[in-house]
Motif scaffolding. Structure first.
Motif, short mmCIF file in Angstrom:
data_model
loop_
_atom_site.label_atom_id
_atom_site.label_comp_id
_atom_site.label_asym_id
_atom_site.label_seq_id
_atom_site.Cartn_x
_atom_site.Cartn_y
_atom_site.Cartn_z
N ILE A 64 -18.18 25.60 -9.24
CA ILE A 64 -17.10 26.48 -10.01
C ILE A 64 -16.09 26.44 -8.78
N ALA A 65 -16.40 27.18 -7.55
CA ALA A 65 -15.48 27.32 -6.47
C ALA A 65 -14.52 26.20 -6.31
N GLN A 66 -15.22 25.11 -6.03
CA GLN A 66 -14.36 23.71 -5.68
C GLN A 66 -13.38 23.56 -7.10
N SER A 67 -13.82 23.71 -8.08
CA SER A 67 -13.11 23.67 -9.38
C SER A 67 -11.78 24.58 -9.19
N LEU A 68 -12.15 25.63 -8.93
CA LEU A 68 -11.02 26.73 -8.84
C LEU A 68 -9.94 26.03 -7.80
N ARG B 217 -17.55 36.50 -4.07
CA ARG B 217 -18.14 36.16 -2.84
C ARG B 217 -17.13 36.41 -1.71
N SER B 218 -17.56 36.21 -0.40
CA SER B 218 -16.61 36.36 0.82
C SER B 218 -15.72 35.41 0.88
N HIS B 219 -14.36 35.59 1.31
CA HIS B 219 -13.41 34.27 1.39
C HIS B 219 -14.08 33.52 2.54
N THR B 220 -14.98 33.98 3.59
CA THR B 220 -15.68 32.86 4.50
C THR B 220 -16.61 32.04 3.55
N TRP B 221 -17.35 32.70 2.60
CA TRP B 221 -18.40 31.90 1.85
C TRP B 221 -17.53 30.73 1.26
N VAL B 222 -16.34 30.95 0.59
CA VAL B 222 -15.59 30.06 0.10
C VAL B 222 -14.95 28.93 0.83
#
Length: 279
Positions: free
Chosen positions: A243-247, A263-268
């Motif tokens: 989902i994160a990669q799609s966004l 989530r933290s921006h570091t995780w993203v």
């Protein structure tokens, strides 16, 4: 009608080579839950056809498993999304799934969790068991197809697509209108070496003191403990990462995605890459 001319085969190939670029989870069972209707022969013949004629590689003895733990190890060893591949897990509801109900239930839950991760690995899993109701509900829910070996005539199966009802999400099976039954080869009559290899594994299991394929395939040492909770966490992370990669691909920044997912921006940033459109 040859199996490659059926709607079922087209559905299988679409799932592997179409937009989803995934694998498949196939449960093979038999009419009346009886032995001798060719479940293992169907599994081996289909696995061989897929690997050699479709995917372009040679199936080996290591791809024929009786142990749930060994299946999970093999799943981890198989290539990723670049190379579709096949693994057989034979006799799921017997000693191969564990030598007591608790072990069998634990491994069923674990396998159901692993199947949630299959989006990133294009593995076709072929599981055999007397009747598909012997599989855990989670496994049936995650399965793609059910191949039902017929009592008469022996050597034929009927394919079903597995889905979920619109109202309550209960598991459904739906037949195909274009074909009543599909023939598969008699692997015993062909003296197929892979079928013989799998039969030897089952004979060794029956002759062992354990009747526990985890110990037999693990060289008589306890198999690695299967932790369903850990597998479910891995599945959740896998889904969030997708989902994160799609966004990100839609142009959202790492910090925006982090706020959306909690989530933290570091995780993203650690788990996604910047979209080529915005790079």
């Amino acid at each position: 009608m040859h199996l490659t001319d059926t709607d079922w085969w087209h559905d299988l190939m679409k799932g592997i080579y179409g937009p989803r670029q995934g694998g498949a989870q196939i449960i093979v069972d038999a009419e009346d839950a009886e032995k001798g209707y060719g479940k293992t022969g169907l599994a081996v013949s289909l696995a061989r056809f897929l690997s050699e004629r479709v995917f372009g590689y040679e199936l080996t003895d290591d791809d024929l498993t009786l142990s749930g733990a060994r299946y999970l190890e093999r799943w981890r060893e198989h290539p990723g999304k670049e190379q579709p591949s096949v693994i057989i897990l034979d006799e799921l509801a017997g000693a191969g799934a564990g030598n007591n109900r608790r072990a069998m239930s634990n491994q069923n839950v674990a396998l159901g969790s692993v199947w949630q991760l299959m989006r990133k690995k294009r593995i076709v899993t072929i599981v055999t068991l007397p009747h598909w109701s012997k599989a855990d509900l989670e496994m049936r829910r995650e399965a793609t197809f059910r191949l039902h070996c017929l009592r008469e005539p022996i050597g034929y199966f009927r394919p079903y697509r597995i889905g979920a009802s619109f109202d309550d999400g209960s598991v459904t099976t739906e037949g195909y209108d274009d074909v009543e039954r599909i023939k598969f080869p008699n692997m015993d009559a062909q003296n197929d070496p892979l079928k013989r290899a799998l039969d030897r594994k089952k004979d060794n299991l029956l002759d062992s003191q354990y009747l526990d394929a985890d110990k037999l395939e693990g060289d008589e040492t306890p198999a690695e403990e299967i932790d369903p909770d850990r597998l479910r966490k891995e599945a959740k992370k896998e889904k969030e990462t997708e989902i994160a990669q799609s966004l990100r691909d839609m142009g959202f920044s790492g910090r925006e995605v982090a706020d959306m997912l909690g989530r933290s921006h570091t995780w993203v940033y650690d788990n996604t890459s910047e979209s080529a459109a915005t790079a």
